[in-house]
Design a protein around this motif. Structure first.
Motif, PDB file in Angstrom:
ATOM      1  N   THR A  35     -12.391  47.779 -61.798  1.00 23.58           N
ATOM      2  CA  THR A  35     -13.629  47.258 -61.671  1.00 23.58           C
ATOM      3  C   THR A  35     -14.496  48.467 -61.892  1.00 23.58           C
ATOM      4  N   GLY A  36     -13.983  49.494 -62.425  1.00 18.20           N
ATOM      5  CA  GLY A  36     -15.073  50.660 -63.065  1.00 18.20           C
ATOM      6  C   GLY A  36     -15.583  51.483 -62.037  1.00 18.20           C
ATOM      7  N   ARG A  37     -14.871  51.594 -60.983  1.00 18.96           N
ATOM      8  CA  ARG A  37     -15.574  52.378 -59.659  1.00 18.96           C
ATOM      9  C   ARG A  37     -14.964  53.659 -59.770  1.00 18.96           C
ATOM     10  N   ALA A  38     -13.906  53.984 -60.387  1.00 22.36           N
ATOM     11  CA  ALA A  38     -13.134  55.352 -60.611  1.00 22.36           C
ATOM     12  C   ALA A  38     -13.023  55.938 -61.989  1.00 22.36           C
ATOM     13  N   PRO A  39     -14.094  56.222 -62.762  1.00 15.74           N
ATOM     14  CA  PRO A  39     -13.816  56.674 -64.056  1.00 15.74           C
ATOM     15  C   PRO A  39     -13.173  58.108 -64.263  1.00 15.74           C
ATOM     16  N   THR A  40     -13.194  58.725 -63.427  1.00 18.18           N
ATOM     17  CA  THR A  40     -12.395  60.085 -63.379  1.00 18.18           C
ATOM     18  C   THR A  40     -11.491  60.398 -62.199  1.00 18.18           C
ATOM     19  N   ARG A  41     -10.756  61.230 -62.338  1.00 14.46           N
ATOM     20  CA  ARG A  41      -9.698  61.393 -61.122  1.00 14.46           C
ATOM     21  C   ARG A  41     -10.257  62.073 -59.940  1.00 14.46           C
ATOM     22  N   ALA A  42     -11.485  62.706 -60.090  1.00 12.50           N
ATOM     23  CA  ALA A  42     -12.145  63.477 -59.098  1.00 12.50           C
ATOM     24  C   ALA A  42     -12.788  62.151 -58.135  1.00 12.50           C
ATOM     25  N   VAL A  43     -13.385  61.281 -58.913  1.00 13.10           N
ATOM     26  CA  VAL A  43     -14.022  60.188 -58.299  1.00 13.10           C
ATOM     27  C   VAL A  43     -12.717  59.401 -57.258  1.00 13.10           C
ATOM     28  N   ALA A  72      -5.871  63.707 -71.281  1.00 14.70           N
ATOM     29  CA  ALA A  72      -5.289  64.811 -71.167  1.00 14.70           C
ATOM     30  C   ALA A  72      -6.194  66.101 -71.105  1.00 14.70           C
ATOM     31  N   ARG A  73      -7.190  66.065 -71.281  1.00 12.64           N
ATOM     32  CA  ARG A  73      -8.333  66.981 -71.548  1.00 12.64           C
ATOM     33  C   ARG A  73      -9.364  66.924 -70.449  1.00 12.64           C
ATOM     34  N   PRO A  74      -9.408  67.376 -69.518  1.00 12.42           N
ATOM     35  CA  PRO A  74     -10.463  67.303 -68.468  1.00 12.42           C
ATOM     36  C   PRO A  74     -11.991  67.587 -69.140  1.00 12.42           C
ATOM     37  N   THR A  75     -12.980  66.779 -68.856  1.00 12.31           N
ATOM     38  CA  THR A  75     -14.091  67.241 -69.324  1.00 12.31           C
ATOM     39  C   THR A  75     -15.223  66.958 -68.185  1.00 12.31           C
ATOM     40  N   SER A  85     -13.155  67.021 -64.582  1.00 14.92           N
ATOM     41  CA  SER A  85     -12.042  65.941 -64.105  1.00 14.92           C
ATOM     42  C   SER A  85     -11.485  65.225 -65.333  1.00 14.92           C
ATOM     43  N   HIS A  86     -10.135  64.973 -65.070  1.00 14.14           N
ATOM     44  CA  HIS A  86      -9.682  64.018 -66.101  1.00 14.14           C
ATOM     45  C   HIS A  86     -10.104  62.415 -66.014  1.00 14.14           C
ATOM     46  N   ARG A  87     -10.385  62.120 -67.159  1.00 13.87           N
ATOM     47  CA  ARG A  87     -11.114  60.755 -67.187  1.00 13.87           C
ATOM     48  C   ARG A  87     -10.032  59.635 -67.200  1.00 13.87           C
ATOM     49  N   LEU A  88     -10.350  58.311 -66.539  1.00 12.79           N
ATOM     50  CA  LEU A  88      -9.546  57.349 -66.418  1.00 12.79           C
ATOM     51  C   LEU A  88      -9.877  56.254 -67.419  1.00 12.79           C
ATOM     52  N   SER A  89      -9.166  55.600 -67.868  1.00 15.09           N
ATOM     53  CA  SER A  89      -9.256  54.302 -68.228  1.00 15.09           C
ATOM     54  C   SER A  89      -8.233  53.485 -68.442  1.00 15.09           C
ATOM     55  N   LEU A  90      -8.524  52.165 -68.599  1.00 11.97           N
ATOM     56  CA  LEU A  90      -7.375  51.170 -68.704  1.00 11.97           C
ATOM     57  C   LEU A  90      -6.609  51.278 -70.262  1.00 11.97           C
ATOM     58  N   ASP A  91      -5.550  50.948 -69.966  1.00 12.75           N
ATOM     59  CA  ASP A  91      -4.688  50.907 -71.192  1.00 12.75           C
ATOM     60  C   ASP A  91      -4.825  49.890 -71.977  1.00 12.75           C
ATOM     61  N   PRO A  92      -5.469  50.004 -73.173  1.00 16.00           N
ATOM     62  CA  PRO A  92      -5.951  48.698 -74.005  1.00 16.00           C
ATOM     63  C   PRO A  92      -4.878  47.892 -74.600  1.00 16.00           C
ATOM     64  N   ASP A  93      -3.511  48.619 -74.547  1.00 16.21           N
ATOM     65  CA  ASP A  93      -2.355  47.835 -74.866  1.00 16.21           C
ATOM     66  C   ASP A  93      -1.460  47.385 -73.743  1.00 16.21           C
ATOM     67  N   GLY A  94      -1.986  47.517 -72.625  1.00 14.21           N
ATOM     68  CA  GLY A  94      -1.261  47.137 -71.527  1.00 14.21           C
ATOM     69  C   GLY A  94      -1.191  45.602 -71.299  1.00 14.21           C
ATOM     70  N   PRO A  95      -0.516  45.286 -69.867  1.00 16.80           N
ATOM     71  CA  PRO A  95      -0.133  43.895 -69.586  1.00 16.80           C
ATOM     72  C   PRO A  95      -1.561  43.017 -69.640  1.00 16.80           C
ATOM     73  N   VAL A  96      -1.229  41.659 -69.889  1.00 15.06           N
ATOM     74  CA  VAL A  96      -2.238  40.635 -69.606  1.00 15.06           C
ATOM     75  C   VAL A  96      -1.818  39.551 -68.515  1.00 15.06           C
ATOM     76  N   THR A  97      -2.866  38.807 -68.241  1.00 19.22           N
ATOM     77  CA  THR A  97      -2.225  37.434 -67.663  1.00 19.22           C
ATOM     78  C   THR A  97      -2.819  36.262 -68.557  1.00 19.22           C
ATOM     79  N   LEU A  98      -2.103  35.134 -68.351  1.00 22.21           N
ATOM     80  CA  LEU A  98      -2.489  34.050 -69.093  1.00 22.21           C
ATOM     81  C   LEU A  98      -3.421  33.142 -68.241  1.00 22.21           C
TER      82      LEU A  98
END
Length: 413
Positions: A35-43, A72-75, A85-98
């Motif tokens: 839901t976009g509420r944790a963009p970094t590992r610190a958050v 891998a490189r905290p900014t 802090s390390h940035r977190l993002s969703l894997d663009p190649d990850g699973p999906v739902t139908l």
């Protein structure tokens, strides 16, 4: 259809020990990133109220499951003097739902990734046959085609229908604008078609406006609302939904918020429910075309015809009068809902979004004038932000088991 290799498991023994301590945090952590509420590992550490080491182990496991990526490189943010802090993002190649949606003017399938992102959609079909089994079989087949074309792993299936869906049976009680029998067992049919297509995943069914509300709350104009009211008219009829503290309020048997049958014009059009002047028949696209003195044409959906008319002929006296009349009726309905539900935000979708955008101050004034707390409380009214939000919501419904327990859902599959 599960095209990806089985996920890895996170690293060494110390990481595993930390993960075991925070295993119950995996689902909440995934939902925060989703839901976009944790963009970094610190958050993430702060939101979960765990140690940095535990947050790191949780993030590593979600990455190993193919759900997120950890930079891998905290900014550090520009101008910040804090620890990077390390940035977190969703894997663009990850699973999906139908995801599948059926409405009065057709049906469509899509693949929905985490973050509410539509990965692929099928061409929309404009003919809804009277046999729900045939329609749901066709829309599942379209989704299977998308999975084959993309090679994505599927973790669930969700269906949005324009009807109240009774719980726990999963029956469509009133598909009034479809030629389907009342009480059609849509969840059972959809689940069977998903299984027959070779997908060993859970399948879910919900009302289209409920699913619109869920999508808008997590990814659109409803983010951050505690008591979110959604009202929308799509191709025919009017629906409503309420999200309380992040969860859909569906009532004791799934039938809450049938707002389409609020009376807003006592001398108005006969309604399918047996009454007259209901929101359902006084503020939908067919009502707008009638109010504007235009006969509906066969070439486009009623929703597109109404939206196009407002966009292309805003100064036409008939169109302007129709916008004002429907806006006033919608405002009466919303004022009654504000008095009963006391929401902290209202989101409008479909033609209601178009009416609001055409004259936002008129609608706000009607709601303020007719609601008990309108003048002092000033409930924010916003346009829906997401395209295909009911499809996104159907995908959200199917994502829920993974959001609840990603390790159990994905590990080893």
């Amino acid at each position: 259809m599960n095209g990806k290799a089985a996920p890895r498991t996170a690293g060494d023994g110390s990481t595993r020990t930390r993960l075991e301590r925070g295993r119950t945090a995996l689902g909440p952590a995934l939902e925060l990133v989703h839901t976009g509420r944790a963009p970094t590992r610190a958050v993430l550490t702060t939101q979960l109220r765990v140690t940095r080491a535990t947050a790191g182990a949780v993030a590593a496991e979600l990455e190993a499951l193919g759900l997120i990526r950890v930079d891998a490189r905290p900014t550090a943010p520009a101008g910040s003097h804090g620890r990077p802090s390390h940035r977190l993002s969703l894997d663009p190649d990850g699973p999906v739902t139908l995801a599948a949606q059926v409405h009065a003017d057709g049906y469509r399938a899509a693949l929905v990734g985490l973050g509410g992102r539509i990965v692929a959609t099928s061409p929309g079909c404009e003919i809804v046959e009277p046999d729900p089994a045939h329609v749901l079989g066709a829309v599942v087949d379209a989704g299977i085609g998308l999975l084959r074309a993309t090679g994505r792993r599927c973790v669930g299936a969700g269906l949005a229908v324009p009807s109240a869906v009774a719980e726990p049976e999963g029956t469509a009680l009133n598909p009034l604008h479809l030629a389907w029998p009342a009480g059609s067992p849509v969840r059972e049919i959809f689940t069977d078609r998903v299984r027959e297509a070779g997908l060993d995943v859970p399948a879910f069914t919900g009302n289209d406006i409920n699913l619109m509300a869920l999508a808008e709350h997590r990814h659109g104009a409803g983010r951050g609302a505690g008591h979110l009211l959604c009202v929308a008219t799509g191709h025919r009829g009017v629906g409503g939904a309420l999200v309380l503290d992040g969860r859909l309020h569906t009532g004791s048997s799934g039938l809450a918020l049938e707002v389409g049958h609020l009376t807003v014009n006592p001398e108005g059009r006969p309604c399918f429910c047996g009454s007259r002047g209901c929101l359902d028949v006084e503020t939908d696209p067919l009502a707008f075309l009638a109010e504007a003195g235009r006969a509906p044409g066969p070439e486009d959906s009623l929703l597109k015809q109404a939206n196009d008319l407002i966009a292309e002929e805003p100064d036409s006296p008939g169109v302007r009068a129709a916008v004002e009349a429907l806006t006033d009726r919608l405002g009466l309905g919303l004022a009654g809902l504000v008095n009963i539900l006391n929401p902290d935000r209202i989101i409008l979708g479909g033609l209601h979004r178009t009416l609001f955008e055409a004259d936002p101050e008129r609608l706000r004034a009607v709601v303020a004038d007719r609601s008990l707390w309108g003048r002092s409380g000033s409930v924010p009214i916003l346009a829906a932000a997401l395209d295909h939000n009911s499809l996104v919501g159907a995908g959200e419904l199917a994502w829920q088991p993974t959001l609840d327990d990603p390790l159990s859902t994905l590990a080893g599959h």
